[in-house]
Design an enzyme around this catalytic site. Structure first.
Site, PDB file in Angstrom:
ATOM      1  N   SER A 167       0.815  -1.220   0.000  1.00 27.33           N
ATOM      2  CA  SER A 167       0.000   0.000   0.000  1.00 27.33           C
ATOM      3  C   SER A 167       0.849   1.271   0.000  1.00 27.33           C
ATOM      4  O   SER A 167       0.374   2.331  -0.411  1.00 27.33           O
ATOM      5  CB  SER A 167      -0.940   0.008   1.203  1.00 27.33           C
ATOM      6  OG  SER A 167      -0.219  -0.108   2.421  1.00 27.33           O
ATOM      7  N   ASP A 418      -3.371   6.638  11.739  1.00 19.00           N
ATOM      8  CA  ASP A 418      -2.536   6.022  10.714  1.00 19.00           C
ATOM      9  C   ASP A 418      -1.255   6.838  10.590  1.00 19.00           C
ATOM     10  O   ASP A 418      -1.253   7.937  10.035  1.00 19.00           O
ATOM     11  CB  ASP A 418      -3.283   5.984   9.382  1.00 19.00           C
ATOM     12  CG  ASP A 418      -2.463   5.363   8.252  1.00 19.00           C
ATOM     13  OD1 ASP A 418      -1.278   5.051   8.477  1.00 19.00           O
ATOM     14  OD2 ASP A 418      -3.017   5.206   7.146  1.00 19.00           O
ATOM     15  N   HIS A 421       0.953   5.438   6.377  1.00 20.65           N
ATOM     16  CA  HIS A 421       0.749   5.975   5.033  1.00 20.65           C
ATOM     17  C   HIS A 421       0.919   7.493   5.056  1.00 20.65           C
ATOM     18  O   HIS A 421       1.130   8.085   6.123  1.00 20.65           O
ATOM     19  CB  HIS A 421      -0.638   5.572   4.523  1.00 20.65           C
ATOM     20  CG  HIS A 421      -0.809   4.083   4.456  1.00 20.65           C
ATOM     21  ND1 HIS A 421      -1.394   3.360   5.483  1.00 20.65           N
ATOM     22  CD2 HIS A 421      -0.465   3.189   3.511  1.00 20.65           C
ATOM     23  CE1 HIS A 421      -1.390   2.075   5.159  1.00 20.65           C
ATOM     24  NE2 HIS A 421      -0.836   1.947   3.976  1.00 20.65           N
TER      25      HIS A 421
END
Length: 442
Positions: A167, A418, A421
């Site tokens: 990702s 998060d 990312h």
């Protein structure tokens, strides 16, 4: 030298003659306009039918017109753009500092990019501070070549570029697509296609394709579904890569990435390695340390590249490890906050987070180095150090969630923030500036 004399315009000799000419022209214009109106009224159905059945021809015409506009624009850019500093070509872009820049940054609008993923669109999901979009990376002693979307698309004309990995590699793919799609204002000339593990962005007038292929462990595994996969219980196939390789076999440029899936989420976490197959009845499982599994995958990938890559056609990159910022105590913060509410980079020169394993990148370099005797060179995009500083660049709680977070959850960043990312526009834009520089000048 004297300029030539401009000839004089001669008017009709009498006002009566002038009035007669004007009246005749007006009458003629009315007749032509009325005739044209009647003609198009009668042909309306045929025109609509022609548009419907000639859609492809229209796209080609629009592409040609748009390309001509871009050629003019590109010519202007080439006249004004600064050439790369050839004398400092070997300067290390990876060491430097972040400089706040609110003139040339961001390189695109996250709210306007139609191809951005919701988990990366932080401003759309409530992040109010925008400083994270305005930092520019400045290497010591040289400059990164200025990114030019049109020139990159021209470089990719009739070519296919593929990001392969997890990702975070998809994060970089989204960044690059947003960086180039703004230079194609006509929506008919660009498209995104989902096909299982493969996501394609197509720029039609260039016949250029920028793809992302989900393959987090590089070899086949039980994590090959891009949506449904096991985060902790992982099984890799030590000797199986062809299924994935078929997706990138014809690529002209490949950017591999695989680090975050080899990190331990728990101290006792290990990788299960499968040899053989259930179909042949010789399947067996072994458990190894995560880093040993990483080496098994690198070995298989290197073998495949050595046997299948056309060194005269395909250019290969391996991206450096993207650091996480899960432990705020690394920069003097409180761990339970993770990277929530961080608005500026770490300013300490040479800062390295405790969780970043630089030895993994050395292992990757070592394996890829074995391909040199075959004339296959794998270039390393060393983006780790510059990303280490950017504790402010993550989505934290400002991203699309499976279910909207409650107020209580929003105040519990240790569970929901998060810090892996990256918000876009943001840090991965610089990764792509590195990629652009390599493709155009190295």
């Amino acid at each position: 030298m004297k300029p030539e004399a401009t000839p004089k315009m001669t008017a009709p000799s009498s006002p009566v003659g002038l009035k007669s000419i004007i009246n005749s022209l007006v009458a003629f214009s009315i007749i032509v306009g009325f005739t044209t109106f009647l003609f198009y009224q009668g042909q309306e159905g045929q025109v609509l039918m022609a548009i419907e059945h000639g859609h492809q021809e229209m796209q080609v015409q629009v592409a040609a017109e748009h390309h001509e506009q871009l050629r003019v624009k590109e010519a202007q850019v080439q006249l004004t753009a600064e050439p790369p500093d050839v004398s400092k070509e070997e300067c290390n872009w990876s060491t430097g500092q972040w400089v706040y820049e609110n003139v040339s940054r961001p390189l695109y609008s996250g709210l306007k990019c139609a191809f951005i993923f919701p988990e990366l669109s932080c401003d759309k999901y409530g992040r109010k501070d925008a400083m994270y979009q305005h930092w520019r990376w400045q290497p010591h002693g040289c400059d990164i070549p200025r990114f030019n979307a049109t020139r990159l698309l021209e470089k990719l004309r009739n070519k296919r570029l593929v990001f392969v990995g997890d990702s975070l590699n998809r994060n970089q793919w989204v960044s690059l697509v947003c960086m180039v799609e703004a230079s194609i204002p006509d929506d008919r000339l660009k498209m995104r296609v989902f096909n299982g593990s493969l996501i394609s962005f197509k720029a039609f007038e260039y016949n250029a394709t920028i793809d992302f292929y989900w393959s987090p462990l590089l070899v086949e595994s039980n994590s090959d579904d891009p949506i449904i996969h096991r985060v902790e219980y992982r099984i890799m196939r030590a000797d199986r890569i062809d299924k994935h390789a078929n997706a990138w076999r014809d690529a002209d440029i490949i950017i591999f990435n695989s680090y975050v899936w080899w990190r331990k989420h728990k101290p006792d976490m290990r990788m299960k390695v499968m040899y053989g197959s259930f179909e042949d009845g010789d399947a067996r499982l072994e458990e190894v340390e995560m880093v040993d599994g990483f080496e098994i995958a690198l070995k298989k990938l290197t073998e495949w590249l050595g046997e299948n890559i056309d060194k005269n056609r395909t250019r290969i990159f391996f991206a450096g490890s993207s650091p996480t910022h899960n432990w705020a105590s690394n920069w003097g913060g409180v761990d339970r906050n993770k990277c929530l509410n961080e608005t500026e980079p770490v300013y300490k020169v040479g800062y390295k987070a405790a969780g970043t394993d630089y030895s993994m990148m050395e292992k990757a370099k070592s394996y890829f180095g074995t391909l040199e005797h075959k004339g296959i060179h794998v270039e390393i995009l060393n983006i780790t150090e510059l990303s280490e500083y950017r504790k402010d660049g993550h989505p934290t709680v400002f991203r699309k969630q499976f279910a909207p977070l409650t107020k209580e959850q929003m105040t519990n960043p240790a569970s929901y923030a998060d810090c892996t990312h990256w918000c876009l526009p943001g840090v991965p834009d610089v990764w792509n500036e590195f990629l652009y520089g390599y493709l155009m000048y190295k």
